[in-house]
Design an enzyme around this catalytic site. Structure first.
Site, PDB file in Angstrom:
ATOM      1  N   TRP A 169       0.830  -1.517  -0.090  1.00  0.00           N
ATOM      2  CA  TRP A 169      -0.043   0.529   0.036  1.00  0.00           C
ATOM      3  C   TRP A 169       0.759   1.065  -0.120  1.00  0.00           C
ATOM      4  CZ3 TRP A 169       0.595   3.215   3.668  1.00  0.00           C
ATOM      5  CH2 TRP A 169       1.547   2.681   5.206  1.00  0.00           C
TER       6      TRP A 169
ATOM      7  N   HIS B 185       4.794   5.250   7.354  1.00  0.00           N
ATOM      8  CA  HIS B 185       4.019   5.277   7.928  1.00  0.00           C
ATOM      9  C   HIS B 185       3.462   7.038   8.477  1.00  0.00           C
ATOM     10  CE1 HIS B 185       4.928   0.808   9.523  1.00  0.00           C
ATOM     11  NE2 HIS B 185       4.385   1.161   7.828  1.00  0.00           N
TER      12      HIS B 185
END
Length: 428
Positions: free
Chosen positions: A111, A198
């Site tokens: 992703w 992240h």
């Protein structure tokens, strides 16, 4: 990496410091050697003078023993850098290729932040504007205390440059040139590449939501990278470092997972943020699995050295990357303690989570069942680790009891990340 504070002092609890046992005997926490408040208990005479003399002697012995333990640990950890110990890591390279690198995802299958947030290239200007309004409306329902926890998650993820530099201090497993072809080096780079997304996705969400003073948040990121981190481990020992990394990755997964739950449909109702945090948590679970496997292998081939390294880390504390977080108003530790109390209150990471991680790792690595191949020090380390969760649970109950008694006396803490809105929290 992300938020995983050692909440309310559980990073270095007083009750897991070495006892005053004589040299050559159990210097680790004795489950029968503490008083009700977690302080070392001494035998008491019925006479006051005897009590005073006994306690004075015991305290003096404790001070001598702490010095002895510190000196012994200083002498011990270089043994983890001997050719014999480091050869174990070299001989694991093929195993790392087969059992650790497979936990990384190919870039093409991974992703990316643009998958989880409004993308103007895919939506067009009108669609992007509408999607951003929808995101902002959902974000407006998230409570301030969860926003503060989210900032700490993001800031620590954005401090990624610090973390691979830490791994690159470990002997044998490091990426010495920045492009080494060894399985260990490829893991470090692959892990760093996955972690890099992240901070990116959390930062972009926060920017689009309009709930944060991003200039103050960005200053906090810069300070944390500038100030660095210390995790109280022999800096060149992979044995100690992998204990830290396993604990940290599990703590990170828990913190992100709890945040996803609290902001989701049954919480604040922000489905976009819940999806983001849940996706990051899933990554951290894979990374936890990798470090758990590495440690399990070390327990298999070097049980004595590995259990002693784990005990060393738990005695000294698992000090989280947020330890030096700084909002520009308070000293790092002062702000860290305040933020830890907010995380405890919000439920993103709690004293129970910290204890649960240790219990989980003890079970995963079969610490209780270790027997063959252990020296006397190894057996004492095993016994110390196995007794520690019960000690934590007793202290945890006391901490929560004190917090409950003080719940009517909260402290209001203005947080510049959310435009100086104040959070009411019970401080430890």
């Amino acid at each position: 990496m992300a938020l995983a504070a050692a909440v309310l002092g559980f990073g270095y609890p007083s009750w897991c410091k070495p006892t005053n046992a004589p040299a050559g005997r159990n210097r680790y926490c004795n489950p029968h050697a503490t008083s009700g408040n977690g302080v070392l208990a001494f035998n008491r005479s019925s006479r006051n003078s005897a009590v005073a003399n006994s306690e004075a002697t015991a305290v003096a012995g404790l001070r001598r023993d702490k010095k002895h333990v510190a000196e012994e640990e200083e002498d011990e950890w270089p043994s983890y850098l001997t050719p014999e110990r480091l050869d174990v890591l070299r001989e694991m390279e093929t195993w790392v290729e087969e059992h650790v690198l497979t936990l990384l995802k190919p870039v093409e299958a991974s992703w990316q932040p643009s998958d989880l947030l409004p993308d103007p290239a895919a939506l067009g200007s009108d669609g992007f504007h509408a999607a951003c309004l929808e995101l902002r409306a959902a974000a407006a329902e998230v409570p301030d205390e969860l926003l503060v926890c989210l900032v700490a998650n993001m800031v620590t993820e954005e401090a990624l440059p610090t973390y691979p530099s830490g791994l690159n201090r470990f002997e044998v497993v490091r990426d010495a040139t920045g492009a080494d072809p060894t399985p260990w080096a490829r893991w470090i780079r692959g892990w760093s590449a996955e972690e890099n997304r992240h901070g990116d996705v959390l930062n972009r969400y926060m920017h689009l939501s309009g709930r944060f003073d991003m200039r103050e948040v960005e200053r906090t990121v810069q300070r944390l990278i500038r100030d660095g981190m210390s995790f109280h481990a022999p800096v060149r020992s992979p044995y100690h470092g992998f204990v830290y990394l396993t604990f940290q990755e599990r703590a990170t997964a828990i913190a992100h997972g709890n945040t996803a739950r609290l902001v989701g449909a049954r919480g604040a109702g922000d489905s976009a943020l819940s999806r983001i945090c849940g996706t990051v948590a899933a990554d951290e679970k894979r990374h936890e699995a990798a470090y758990t496997r590495i440690m399990a292998k070390l327990f298999e081939v070097e049980p004595d050295a590995t259990v002693r390294a784990m005990a060393y880390m738990m005695r000294h504390r698992i000090d989280m990357p947020t330890g030096l977080i700084n909002d520009g108003r308070h000293s790092g530790r002062d702000f860290y303690d305040r933020f830890s109390a907010i995380a405890q209150q919000a439920g993103t990471y709690t004293v129970s989570d910290y204890r649960g991680i240790l219990e989980h790792l003890i079970e995963q690595w079969g610490v209780k069942e270790l027997a063959s191949g252990l020296s006397g020090e190894g057996r004492r380390a095993r016994d110390y680790l196995c007794a520690l969760p019960n000690k934590m649970q007793r202290m945890e109950a006391k901490v929560l009891e004190r917090a409950d008694k003080a719940k009517n006396k909260p402290t209001r803490i203005p947080i510049n990340w959310i435009f100086d809105r104040a959070i009411s929290v019970v401080l430890p």
